[in-house]
Design a protein around this motif. Structure first.
Motif, mmCIF file in Angstrom:
data_model
loop_
_atom_site.group_PDB
_atom_site.id
_atom_site.type_symbol
_atom_site.label_atom_id
_atom_site.label_comp_id
_atom_site.label_asym_id
_atom_site.label_seq_id
_atom_site.Cartn_x
_atom_site.Cartn_y
_atom_site.Cartn_z
ATOM 1 N N LYS A 31 38.956 32.994 40.390
ATOM 2 C CA LYS A 31 38.044 34.129 40.558
ATOM 3 C C LYS A 31 36.976 33.793 41.594
ATOM 4 O O LYS A 31 36.567 34.658 42.378
ATOM 5 C CB LYS A 31 37.391 34.480 39.223
ATOM 6 C CG LYS A 31 38.345 35.033 38.176
ATOM 7 C CD LYS A 31 37.619 35.252 36.856
ATOM 8 C CE LYS A 31 38.571 35.713 35.773
ATOM 9 N NZ LYS A 31 37.868 35.838 34.455
ATOM 10 N N HIS A 32 36.542 32.543 41.581
ATOM 11 C CA HIS A 32 35.526 32.118 42.549
ATOM 12 C C HIS A 32 36.031 32.288 43.979
ATOM 13 O O HIS A 32 35.301 32.772 44.854
ATOM 14 C CB HIS A 32 35.153 30.658 42.291
ATOM 15 C CG HIS A 32 34.280 30.062 43.350
ATOM 16 N ND1 HIS A 32 32.938 30.356 43.452
ATOM 17 C CD2 HIS A 32 34.548 29.212 44.364
ATOM 18 C CE1 HIS A 32 32.415 29.703 44.474
ATOM 19 N NE2 HIS A 32 33.373 28.996 45.045
ATOM 20 N N THR B 157 38.662 42.805 43.253
ATOM 21 C CA THR B 157 39.500 41.984 44.139
ATOM 22 C C THR B 157 40.829 41.598 43.495
ATOM 23 O O THR B 157 41.592 40.842 44.084
ATOM 24 C CB THR B 157 38.756 40.700 44.537
ATOM 25 O OG1 THR B 157 38.407 39.975 43.346
ATOM 26 C CG2 THR B 157 37.499 41.007 45.321
ATOM 27 N N ILE B 158 41.110 42.113 42.306
ATOM 28 C CA ILE B 158 42.307 41.689 41.590
ATOM 29 C C ILE B 158 43.580 42.074 42.344
ATOM 30 O O ILE B 158 44.631 41.440 42.171
ATOM 31 C CB ILE B 158 42.328 42.277 40.164
ATOM 32 C CG1 ILE B 158 43.311 41.523 39.278
ATOM 33 C CG2 ILE B 158 42.631 43.766 40.192
ATOM 34 C CD1 ILE B 158 42.918 40.091 39.001
ATOM 35 N N PHE B 159 43.515 43.080 43.223
ATOM 36 C CA PHE B 159 44.688 43.482 43.996
ATOM 37 C C PHE B 159 45.175 42.343 44.885
ATOM 38 O O PHE B 159 46.348 42.295 45.267
ATOM 39 C CB PHE B 159 44.373 44.714 44.864
ATOM 40 C CG PHE B 159 43.365 44.469 45.949
ATOM 41 C CD1 PHE B 159 43.754 43.981 47.190
ATOM 42 C CD2 PHE B 159 42.021 44.706 45.726
ATOM 43 C CE1 PHE B 159 42.824 43.750 48.188
ATOM 44 C CE2 PHE B 159 41.075 44.476 46.722
ATOM 45 C CZ PHE B 159 41.480 43.993 47.950
ATOM 46 N N ALA B 160 44.283 41.423 45.249
ATOM 47 C CA ALA B 160 44.648 40.322 46.142
ATOM 48 C C ALA B 160 45.043 39.060 45.393
ATOM 49 O O ALA B 160 45.331 38.035 46.027
ATOM 50 C CB ALA B 160 43.477 40.013 47.082
ATOM 51 N N LEU C 104 46.916 35.628 46.996
ATOM 52 C CA LEU C 104 46.232 34.344 47.079
ATOM 53 C C LEU C 104 47.014 33.228 46.407
ATOM 54 O O LEU C 104 47.248 32.172 47.005
ATOM 55 C CB LEU C 104 44.848 34.474 46.446
ATOM 56 C CG LEU C 104 43.952 33.236 46.449
ATOM 57 C CD1 LEU C 104 43.559 32.870 47.873
ATOM 58 C CD2 LEU C 104 42.706 33.483 45.592
ATOM 59 N N ILE C 105 47.439 33.436 45.163
ATOM 60 C CA ILE C 105 48.016 32.337 44.385
ATOM 61 C C ILE C 105 49.462 32.033 44.763
ATOM 62 O O ILE C 105 50.003 31.011 44.343
ATOM 63 C CB ILE C 105 47.921 32.608 42.868
ATOM 64 C CG1 ILE C 105 48.759 33.822 42.477
ATOM 65 C CG2 ILE C 105 46.467 32.779 42.446
ATOM 66 C CD1 ILE C 105 48.788 34.082 40.972
ATOM 67 N N THR C 106 50.095 32.911 45.570
ATOM 68 C CA THR C 106 51.455 32.625 46.039
ATOM 69 C C THR C 106 51.506 32.452 47.556
ATOM 70 O O THR C 106 52.582 32.324 48.116
ATOM 71 C CB THR C 106 52.430 33.747 45.652
ATOM 72 O OG1 THR C 106 52.125 34.943 46.389
ATOM 73 C CG2 THR C 106 52.372 34.050 44.163
ATOM 74 N N ASP D 92 38.499 56.317 44.340
ATOM 75 C CA ASP D 92 38.815 56.176 42.918
ATOM 76 C C ASP D 92 39.441 54.803 42.715
ATOM 77 O O ASP D 92 40.284 54.385 43.521
ATOM 78 C CB ASP D 92 39.782 57.275 42.484
ATOM 79 C CG ASP D 92 40.339 57.051 41.093
ATOM 80 O OD1 ASP D 92 39.624 57.308 40.114
ATOM 81 O OD2 ASP D 92 41.507 56.591 40.996
ATOM 82 N N MET D 93 39.046 54.093 41.667
ATOM 83 C CA MET D 93 39.506 52.732 41.475
ATOM 84 C C MET D 93 41.028 52.640 41.456
ATOM 85 O O MET D 93 41.619 51.798 42.140
ATOM 86 C CB MET D 93 38.946 52.162 40.172
ATOM 87 C CG MET D 93 39.371 50.716 39.916
ATOM 88 S SD MET D 93 38.739 50.058 38.352
ATOM 89 C CE MET D 93 39.686 51.034 37.175
#
Length: 402
Positions: free
Chosen positions: A183-184, A211-214, A218-220, A268-269
């Motif tokens: 998350k950081h 930022t959860i869409f990214a 990031l992790i892959t 809209d989110m």
């Protein structure tokens, strides 16, 4: 010799002359890489420049030679026998097995089932071997997407060595028991976007998209979301040659590249999240790689750390912070000064008319593009600065000779 699946970047020019020019540059680049590999000691700085510049490392044969050098893995690693893997006694075995079984699309289309199943067995062994050697590391879903890329390019033995080094350096934050450090790193995304395009930043903040869409990007290292293997390995060339936070800069340039789509979306989110999570497959990768390198130089992690979080992440703390030379041009300061001048002019002249209000965002975006793209051309000062800094924080081992 293993047949290459990766042909590198195609010629950016049209016509016979364009193809001829690209072929000439490609041959020159291969010669430069060969020279950098053969000098003693190996010219790692030159290899990093080759990995960042147009086309990356061009082929899997070259990657087999260069990727280990970028991670400072000694070449005699192939002489070592791999550890025996205890599958059933590994706490992560069942989850790893499920993820590997779901990884069919990560293998080349048309690959015979027997060959693919053999590679899946090797993929499982690599993951479990690295985890058993490093009990401080925790498996996360998406890790296998990174490992399979190294397996397809390097083979099991060399992939194991590079994945282990990567897991204790670049990927270290993702392999904690909690997602706090992940998350950081995601928290760097919005400050980067704000510095380049405050309008997009404010829109995303208003939509509360977060930022959860990214996260999967990031992790892959984008391996999970890109369907073309050539694009995946091109990005891996870039990320391996750079600071471990470079993937978040690349995520930012993808969002910035899609600014018009974002701003035209309903605020809209759910709508904005859906738009951003559906990453286009036809991105201009070379352009975005160049921009990401520029942004890293203009807004280094040390400058963004306070905004991202007060606690430094594990992987980032492994490396020396990037110190930007005082003489380096800062487009963000230019933009801030222009915005202050614009605001002062508006206050002096009173309310702006509706036509001016509509026209300003487009003009501002054009200026941002020019400011960002004007810093470097191809492998310019920014990319060289990224390379020079990479040598300071890169994984350290005893120096080796070819």
């Amino acid at each position: 010799m293993k047949k290459s699946r990766s042909v590198g970047a195609k010629s950016p020019l049209n016509g016979k002359q364009g193809v001829s020019d690209w072929d000439s540059r490609r041959k020159r680049k291969v010669a430069d890489i060969t020279h950098a590999l053969n000098v003693c000691p190996v010219d790692v700085a030159a290899l990093r420049r080759m990995a960042i510049s147009e086309g990356g490392l061009l082929s899997d044969e070259i990657r087999c030679q260069v990727w280990p050098r970028l991670l400072n893995v000694p070449p005699n690693i192939l002489e070592q026998e791999p550890d025996k893997v205890e599958r059933e006694n590994n706490k992560d075995y069942n989850q790893v097995l499920l993820d590997v079984q779901r990884s069919l699309r990560r293998f080349p289309p048309g690959m015979p089932d027997e060959q693919r199943e053999g590679l899946q067995e090797e993929l499982t062994d690599i993951i479990l071997r690295v985890l058993s050697r490093n009990p401080q590391l925790y498996y996360y879903q998406g890790y296998h997407d990174i490992v399979v890329t190294f397996l397809l390019v390097l083979g099991e033995r060399l992939a194991t060595a590079l994945v282990e080094k990567l897991s204790t350096h670049h990927l270290r934050d993702f392999m904690d028991p909690t997602m706090d450090n992940t998350k950081h790193i995601l928290n760097y995304l919005m400050p980067i976007i704000e510095r380049v395009n405050p309008e997009v930043h404010d829109f995303m903040q208003q939509a509360e998209v977060g930022t959860i869409f990214a996260l999967s990007w990031l992790i892959t290292w984008f391996g999970h979301v890109l369907s073309d293997f050539r694009h995946v390995v091109r990005l891996y060339d870039f990320f391996l040659a750079c600071h471990p936070l470079m993937p978040i800069y690349f995520a930012a340039v993808i969002v910035l590249y899609r600014e018009e789509e974002v701003l035209e979306c309903e605020c809209d989110m759910a709508m904005v999240h859906h738009l951003l999570s559906q990453i286009p497959q036809d991105l201009p990768y070379e352009t975005l790689i160049s921009r990401a390198g520029d942004l890293f130089v203009q807004f280094p992690p040390s400058e963004l750390a306070r905004e991202a979080a007060t606690q430094e992440s594990t992987a980032a703390s492994t490396f020396k912070d990037f110190d930007l030379a005082s003489t380096q041009q800062h487009p963000d300061s230019v933009l801030r000064r222009r915005r202050r001048q614009k605001q002062a002019a508006q206050e002096h002249s009173g309310k702006a008319g509706p036509i001016v209000a509509v026209a300003q965002p487009s003009a501002a975006r054009r200026f941002v593009r020019l400011a960002i793209m004007g810093i470097t051309v191809a492998l310019g000062a920014a990319a060289i600065a990224v390379v020079n800094t990479a040598l300071e924080w890169a994984p350290k081992l005893d120096m080796f000779t070819p």
